[in-house]
Scaffold this motif. Structure first.
Motif, PDB file in Angstrom:
ATOM      1  N   ASN A 151       0.868  -1.187   0.000  1.00 25.65           N
ATOM      2  CA  ASN A 151       0.000   0.000   0.000  1.00 25.65           C
ATOM      3  C   ASN A 151       0.894   1.223   0.000  1.00 25.65           C
ATOM      4  O   ASN A 151       2.010   1.184   0.541  1.00 25.65           O
ATOM      5  N   LEU A 152       0.423   2.298  -0.613  1.00 25.31           N
ATOM      6  CA  LEU A 152       1.152   3.567  -0.525  1.00 25.31           C
ATOM      7  C   LEU A 152       1.281   4.011   0.919  1.00 25.31           C
ATOM      8  O   LEU A 152       2.291   4.606   1.306  1.00 25.31           O
ATOM      9  N   ASP A 178       6.507  -8.700   1.866  1.00 23.23           N
ATOM     10  CA  ASP A 178       5.997  -7.671   2.781  1.00 23.23           C
ATOM     11  C   ASP A 178       6.676  -6.360   2.392  1.00 23.23           C
ATOM     12  O   ASP A 178       7.825  -6.111   2.754  1.00 23.23           O
ATOM     13  N   CYS A 179       5.964  -5.530   1.636  1.00 24.52           N
ATOM     14  CA  CYS A 179       6.576  -4.353   0.993  1.00 24.52           C
ATOM     15  C   CYS A 179       6.530  -3.125   1.897  1.00 24.52           C
ATOM     16  O   CYS A 179       5.569  -2.929   2.644  1.00 24.52           O
ATOM     17  N   PRO A 180       7.526  -2.250   1.779  1.00 24.79           N
ATOM     18  CA  PRO A 180       7.471  -0.975   2.481  1.00 24.79           C
ATOM     19  C   PRO A 180       6.465  -0.060   1.784  1.00 24.79           C
ATOM     20  O   PRO A 180       6.191  -0.232   0.588  1.00 24.79           O
ATOM     21  N   PRO A 181       5.915   0.935   2.507  1.00 22.91           N
ATOM     22  CA  PRO A 181       4.957   1.846   1.863  1.00 22.91           C
ATOM     23  C   PRO A 181       5.671   2.823   0.927  1.00 22.91           C
ATOM     24  O   PRO A 181       6.897   2.956   0.958  1.00 22.91           O
ATOM     25  N   GLY A 182       4.855   3.508   0.110  1.00 24.62           N
ATOM     26  CA  GLY A 182       5.404   4.546  -0.767  1.00 24.62           C
ATOM     27  C   GLY A 182       5.758   4.020  -2.148  1.00 24.62           C
ATOM     28  O   GLY A 182       5.796   2.808  -2.378  1.00 24.62           O
ATOM     29  N   ILE A 183       5.986   4.958  -3.075  1.00 27.56           N
ATOM     30  CA  ILE A 183       6.445   4.624  -4.423  1.00 27.56           C
ATOM     31  C   ILE A 183       7.947   4.862  -4.475  1.00 27.56           C
ATOM     32  O   ILE A 183       8.431   5.946  -4.158  1.00 27.56           O
ATOM     33  N   SER A 184       8.687   3.842  -4.872  1.00 26.99           N
ATOM     34  CA  SER A 184      10.146   3.920  -4.884  1.00 26.99           C
ATOM     35  C   SER A 184      10.667   2.937  -5.927  1.00 26.99           C
ATOM     36  O   SER A 184       9.892   2.212  -6.558  1.00 26.99           O
ATOM     37  N   LEU A 188      -9.055   4.958   0.543  1.00 27.93           N
ATOM     38  CA  LEU A 188      -9.554   4.693  -0.809  1.00 27.93           C
ATOM     39  C   LEU A 188      -8.878   5.602  -1.828  1.00 27.93           C
ATOM     40  O   LEU A 188      -8.637   5.195  -2.971  1.00 27.93           O
ATOM     41  N   ARG A 189      -8.580   6.823  -1.410  1.00 30.03           N
ATOM     42  CA  ARG A 189      -7.905   7.764  -2.322  1.00 30.03           C
ATOM     43  C   ARG A 189      -6.526   7.224  -2.717  1.00 30.03           C
ATOM     44  O   ARG A 189      -6.117   7.337  -3.880  1.00 30.03           O
ATOM     45  N   THR A 190      -5.814   6.633  -1.769  1.00 36.31           N
ATOM     46  CA  THR A 190      -4.499   6.074  -2.114  1.00 36.31           C
ATOM     47  C   THR A 190      -4.632   4.916  -3.099  1.00 36.31           C
ATOM     48  O   THR A 190      -3.778   4.730  -3.964  1.00 36.31           O
ATOM     49  N   PHE A 191      -5.720   4.146  -2.982  1.00 35.04           N
ATOM     50  CA  PHE A 191      -5.926   3.043  -3.918  1.00 35.04           C
ATOM     51  C   PHE A 191      -6.200   3.581  -5.321  1.00 35.04           C
ATOM     52  O   PHE A 191      -5.691   3.059  -6.315  1.00 35.04           O
ATOM     53  N   THR A 192      -6.986   4.644  -5.396  1.00 33.75           N
ATOM     54  CA  THR A 192      -7.241   5.274  -6.702  1.00 33.75           C
ATOM     55  C   THR A 192      -5.937   5.802  -7.297  1.00 33.75           C
ATOM     56  O   THR A 192      -5.675   5.637  -8.498  1.00 33.75           O
TER      57      THR A 192
END
Length: 253
Positions: free
Chosen positions: A8-9, A123-129, A153-157
């Protein structure tokens, strides 16, 4: 070897609890399973009582100077191994970038493990990288835990919009709601509105203190409290995933 990335972000949405419990259930059902803890916090490693002892070996691992097998640790559970993390994983982006083709590096790194495991849970860290983009390129399924709230929900979008314009044709994305408090009207309304969508699993994980006790018990929830509502929900989530994506029977060697 099928790859399931729990991502997840946002942080604090139950990624690690999900990864740990699903990896445990996979192994319990007969699949040879490896859980890779990619988060610098090392929570998944902590849940399995494993001290990482990476000691700067992450750079050697990413550059191919040592194999993943050299860092894999056995857990207390049959057929379940762990590739642990420590705080040095905060530099994983930089190390991947040094390889020149970071988006391909993780795939090459994991290729020798394919004959040894049926399932790899990340098991991923959050954020885009670079780490997350590399994971999107190799994972078959991105499993996204969401709180039943507008911001979650906004992060999923945002994630779906981002993936829409990226070259990950083999990546499936499924979300599910976690930490659901049925006493809250908002949670009930959000679940009702989204659970019929094809990109959402029907199973929801309830908010429960017994999940938080994973940090005390240092064990998967279905192992130490199998009859609780939350443990049964993870069982249902695993069954739904198997039914939608994976073959129902696994080897028991």
């Amino acid at each position: 070897m099928q790859l399931l990335a729990v991502y997840n972000l946002k942080g604090g949405v139950g990624k690690t609890a999900t990864a740990v419990n699903l990896a445990y259930l996979s192994a319990r059902d007969g699949y040879r399973t490896l859980l890779w803890d990619l988060d610098p916090q090392g929570a998944a490693s902590f849940y399995f009582r494993i001290k990482p002892r990476i000691d700067g070996k992450l750079r050697h691992l990413i550059r191919g100077k040592i194999t993943p097998e050299a860092l894999v640790k056995g857990t207390d559970f049959e057929r379940l191994d762990l590739l642990p993390a420590d705080f040095s994983y905060r530099h994983m982006d930089l190390v991947l970038n040094e390889t020149g083709k970071p988006e391909r590096r993780l795939g090459r790194l994991l290729r020798p493990l394919a004959p040894q495991y049926d399932h790899l849970v990340l098991d991923c860290p959050p954020g885009i990288s670079l780490v997350s983009e590399s994971i999107f390129g190799i994972a078959g399924l991105l499993l996204v835990p969401l709180l039943p709230t507008p911001l979650s929900l906004r992060t999923f979008t945002q994630l779906r919009q981002y993936l829409k314009h990226q070259p990950f044709p083999d990546l499936s994305v499924l979300a599910f709601f976690t930490m659901v408090d049925r006493r809250k009207r908002l949670h009930r309304e959000v679940c009702t509105a989204f659970l019929d969508r094809d990109d959402f699993l029907k199973t929801t994980i309830p908010y429960a203190s017994v999940v938080e006790r994973m940090g005390v018990e240092q064990a998967p929830l279905p192992h130490y409290a199998p009859r609780t509502e939350a443990a049964q929900a993870y069982e249902a989530l695993w069954a739904e995933l198997r039914g939608r994506l994976w073959k129902p029977a696994g080897p028991t060697t």
